[in-house]
Structures are given as C-alpha cells and as structure tokens.
Design an enzyme around this catalytic site. Structure first.
Site, PDB file in Angstrom:
ATOM      1  N   SER A 131      33.449  30.717 -61.284  1.00 25.45           N
ATOM      2  CA  SER A 131      32.711  29.469 -61.141  1.00 25.45           C
ATOM      3  C   SER A 131      31.247  29.773 -61.394  1.00 25.45           C
ATOM      4  O   SER A 131      30.799  30.915 -61.221  1.00 25.45           O
ATOM      5  CB  SER A 131      32.880  28.912 -59.722  1.00 25.45           C
ATOM      6  OG  SER A 131      31.969  27.867 -59.460  1.00 25.45           O
ATOM      7  N   TYR A 144      33.306  29.566 -50.403  1.00 25.01           N
ATOM      8  CA  TYR A 144      33.605  29.440 -51.831  1.00 25.01           C
ATOM      9  C   TYR A 144      32.588  30.224 -52.659  1.00 25.01           C
ATOM     10  O   TYR A 144      32.955  31.017 -53.531  1.00 25.01           O
ATOM     11  CB  TYR A 144      33.589  27.965 -52.228  1.00 25.01           C
ATOM     12  CG  TYR A 144      33.868  27.719 -53.686  1.00 25.01           C
ATOM     13  CD1 TYR A 144      35.155  27.790 -54.194  1.00 25.01           C
ATOM     14  CD2 TYR A 144      32.834  27.382 -54.559  1.00 25.01           C
ATOM     15  CE1 TYR A 144      35.421  27.546 -55.530  1.00 25.01           C
ATOM     16  CE2 TYR A 144      33.079  27.138 -55.899  1.00 25.01           C
ATOM     17  CZ  TYR A 144      34.371  27.219 -56.384  1.00 25.01           C
ATOM     18  OH  TYR A 144      34.620  26.975 -57.723  1.00 25.01           O
TER      19      TYR A 144
END
Length: 254
Positions: A131, A144
């Site tokens: 990401s 995350y």
C-alpha cells in the site's frame, strides 16, 4: 505478456478487488492461475470464469496445495491477501497481531516454501500487494500502516538478497482503490483516499508495466513517488504536513 504465457501463478485474496483483477489479467495473458481466498464460493466463481483453479483457505497455509494444483511449479506468487485494520496506537493487541499475521507473516510463510525451489531453478517472481501506506502512512490506521511498512520491507529484503539469483520482486503500493477495503476505511478513507481512487484493473495494469520494466515499486498513483521523495528529503516537513491532515480529519468529527 510472453513472460507469463503458460506460467503458474498464485493470487491470494482473490475473492474480489485487486486480487480478482490480478487473477483475470494473468489469465488473459495466458497464465495458469490458482486463486485463493477464505470465501470459497467467490473464488470458485472466479476460477470458472478465468479457467483457473480455486484453493480456499488461509493464505498462510495454502502455498503447497496451490503448487500441487500447478503441477509442482509456481512461477509467480501474488501475496495479495490483506487486512485493513483501523485504530490508533492504543488498539487491542489482538488487532495488532491479526494485522501482523496477515499483512506480513503470510508473506514470510509463503517465501519459506517458495524461495528454495526458486533458488534451485534460478527463477521466480514474488508480488507483494502492500500500500502507499507502506511507503508513507495512513491516518487513523496504525496497525495497517505499520504492517504495510513491514510488507514493503520484507519485499525489499527479498529483492536485495536474491535478485542476483533470479528472483524478481515487486511491491504494489496504491493509494485508494475502489474495493470493499476502501468502503470499510471510514471517514479517513473518504477524506484521504476516495477522491483519487482508481479501479482494481488499473492496479493490474500498473503491475504488468512494472514487470515489463523490471521495476520493484509498482505505483498505480504516480504522485506517490513524489510524496515518497518529499518524505525522505525533509521528514520533519512531511510529518508536519501529515499532522495537518490528521487535524483536518479530527475536525470532521472522526
């Protein structure tokens, strides 16, 4: 791409979103594709659509079964299964542990099975769906962000350690992608990611471009390269800018 014609490809987290787009693209290019997800019904449907094979279950545990389904050879492994874990530094340890297990350790476990064979034959390709949060960070999502940094770091380590022995590695680092994960990202995702969100197929296209050019970083949002450079050039300035974004998010009542 001629490089994947007939290749054995495994895509984890293929029940939808980026994973499904990757599976469809590899199949369209002539690869033999195994799709994996916890949702068996969704991957069975996808496998029928693309002429692939469905192997359901925990991504950490299915590598050998997927390899068997490909007659013993995995040429490309897409570690795409991921867990979006919102929360701050005070999030429960169970949340941190789950994020670490899915976003990092599943990659490590797959590599432990795959790398010895790849080294023996002198070729293999590991694709990590990380990401932009793994290069930068994401407000409102400490578990995350931290674990996606770990995913990028592990991919970097694989590349620098085994690149001269035929193993190619790519780290996919998009910002917002129109998937269920974005929908579940809440107000932070709506503020930061939704305005520039792209389709999962755009991510697959970016990966194939990176494979053509043998490029480690896959940046479906090209502007991430500039943000990454600015972060390295003046980290304090970058942190101040991110803190302003944090305050803006807090002002929305998050």
């Amino acid at each position: 791409m001629s490089t994947v014609q007939g290749a054995g490809v495994v895509v984890t987290g293929a029940g939808g979103g980026i994973g499904a787009a990757l599976a469809r693209r590899f199949a369209a290019e002539g690869a033999r594709v195994v799709v994996n997800d916890l949702d068996e019904d969704r991957i069975k449907t996808l496998a029928e659509e693309i002429g692939g094979t469905a192997v359901a279950g925990d991504a950490s545990q299915i590598v050998e079964a997927a390899r068997d389904a490909l007659d013993g050879t995995v040429d490309v492994y897409c570690a795409n299964a991921g867990l979006a874990s919102p929360g701050d530094a005070l999030a429960d340890e169970e949340v941190w542990a789950a994020a670490w297990d899915v976003n990092v350790m599943a990659h490590v476990r797959a590599a432990k099975v795959l790398v010895p064979d790849w080294l023996e034959r002198g070729s293999g390709r590991f694709v990590s769906t990380a990401s932009a949060a793994g290069l930068l960070t994401m407000i409102g999502a400490a578990p995350y962000s931290v674990t996606k940094h770990g995913a990028v770091a592990f991919a970097e380590w694989l590349s620098l350690t085994y690149g001269h022995r035929g193993i190619k590695v790519h780290a996919i680092c998009p910002q917002g992608v129109r998937t269920d994960m974005l929908t579940g990202a809440g107000s932070a995702g709506k503020l930061v990611l939704a305005p520039g969100a792209i389709e999962p197929e755009d991510v697959a296209e970016a990966l194939f471009d990176a494979m053509d050019k043998d490029r480690f970083l896959v940046l479906p949002h090209p502007e991430v390269a500039d943000y990454y450079g600015a972060r390295a050039e003046d980290t304090d300035r970058w942190l101040r800018g991110m803190n302003r974004l944090q305050r803006k998010w807090e002002e929305t009542g998050a």
